[in-house]
Design a protein around this motif. Structure first.
Motif, PDB file in Angstrom:
ATOM      1  N   MET A  33      13.683   0.586  -1.585  1.00 46.69           N
ATOM      2  CA  MET A  33      12.230   0.542  -1.615  1.00 46.69           C
ATOM      3  C   MET A  33      11.710   0.867  -0.221  1.00 46.69           C
ATOM      4  O   MET A  33      12.129   0.283   0.762  1.00 46.69           O
ATOM      5  CB  MET A  33      11.765  -0.853  -2.059  1.00 46.69           C
ATOM      6  N   ARG A  34      10.796   1.794  -0.161  1.00 47.53           N
ATOM      7  CA  ARG A  34      10.201   2.153   1.121  1.00 47.53           C
ATOM      8  C   ARG A  34       9.204   1.083   1.550  1.00 47.53           C
ATOM      9  O   ARG A  34       8.633   0.394   0.734  1.00 47.53           O
ATOM     10  CB  ARG A  34       9.483   3.500   1.009  1.00 47.53           C
ATOM     11  N   LYS A  35       8.985   0.977   2.854  1.00 47.73           N
ATOM     12  CA  LYS A  35       8.065  -0.014   3.397  1.00 47.73           C
ATOM     13  C   LYS A  35       6.669   0.145   2.792  1.00 47.73           C
ATOM     14  O   LYS A  35       6.003  -0.824   2.495  1.00 47.73           O
ATOM     15  CB  LYS A  35       8.000   0.124   4.914  1.00 47.73           C
ATOM     16  N   SER A  36       6.228   1.361   2.573  1.00 51.91           N
ATOM     17  CA  SER A  36       4.891   1.594   2.032  1.00 51.91           C
ATOM     18  C   SER A  36       4.768   1.131   0.583  1.00 51.91           C
ATOM     19  O   SER A  36       3.668   0.938   0.087  1.00 51.91           O
ATOM     20  CB  SER A  36       4.522   3.083   2.135  1.00 51.91           C
ATOM     21  N   ASP A  37       5.910   0.929  -0.100  1.00 55.36           N
ATOM     22  CA  ASP A  37       5.897   0.472  -1.496  1.00 55.36           C
ATOM     23  C   ASP A  37       5.866  -1.056  -1.603  1.00 55.36           C
ATOM     24  O   ASP A  37       5.669  -1.582  -2.691  1.00 55.36           O
ATOM     25  CB  ASP A  37       7.133   0.986  -2.247  1.00 55.36           C
ATOM     26  N   GLU A  38       6.073  -1.755  -0.489  1.00 55.73           N
ATOM     27  CA  GLU A  38       6.105  -3.209  -0.521  1.00 55.73           C
ATOM     28  C   GLU A  38       4.696  -3.772  -0.671  1.00 55.73           C
ATOM     29  O   GLU A  38       3.738  -3.235  -0.133  1.00 55.73           O
ATOM     30  CB  GLU A  38       6.742  -3.762   0.748  1.00 55.73           C
ATOM     31  N   ILE A  39       4.584  -4.873  -1.395  1.00 53.05           N
ATOM     32  CA  ILE A  39       3.302  -5.539  -1.581  1.00 53.05           C
ATOM     33  C   ILE A  39       3.155  -6.600  -0.499  1.00 53.05           C
ATOM     34  O   ILE A  39       4.051  -7.420  -0.294  1.00 53.05           O
ATOM     35  CB  ILE A  39       3.220  -6.180  -2.981  1.00 53.05           C
ATOM     36  N   GLU A  40       2.029  -6.589   0.194  1.00 54.58           N
ATOM     37  CA  GLU A  40       1.780  -7.568   1.241  1.00 54.58           C
ATOM     38  C   GLU A  40       1.398  -8.899   0.604  1.00 54.58           C
ATOM     39  O   GLU A  40       0.571  -8.949  -0.295  1.00 54.58           O
ATOM     40  CB  GLU A  40       0.648  -7.089   2.143  1.00 54.58           C
ATOM     41  N   TYR A  41       2.017  -9.981   1.086  1.00 50.97           N
ATOM     42  CA  TYR A  41       1.746 -11.310   0.550  1.00 50.97           C
ATOM     43  C   TYR A  41       0.624 -11.941   1.352  1.00 50.97           C
ATOM     44  O   TYR A  41       0.733 -12.134   2.554  1.00 50.97           O
ATOM     45  CB  TYR A  41       3.008 -12.174   0.622  1.00 50.97           C
TER      46      TYR A  41
END
Length: 57
Positions: free
Chosen positions: A1-9
């Protein structure tokens, strides 16, 4: 998973309060006293002088 695909908590204020309560449940009497009396040390800081175009400070 690319960093840009991560959901910010981003927890809600209530989630933060609840997590703090859970953490504090594990505190001893010493922890409570220590945390209630701990102070943050202030550091005095002044903006450094800056020369203007005239060469003055």
């Amino acid at each position: 998973m690319r960093k840009s695909d991560e959901i910010e908590y981003l927890p809600t204020p209530e989630q933060i309060r609840e997590t703090c309560r859970e953490i504090q449940q594990g505190w001893s009497e010493h922890d409570w006293k220590h945390r209630a009396t701990t102070t943050i040390q202030r550091v005095e800081w002044k903006v450094p002088g800056v020369k203007d175009h005239s060469g003055k400070r």
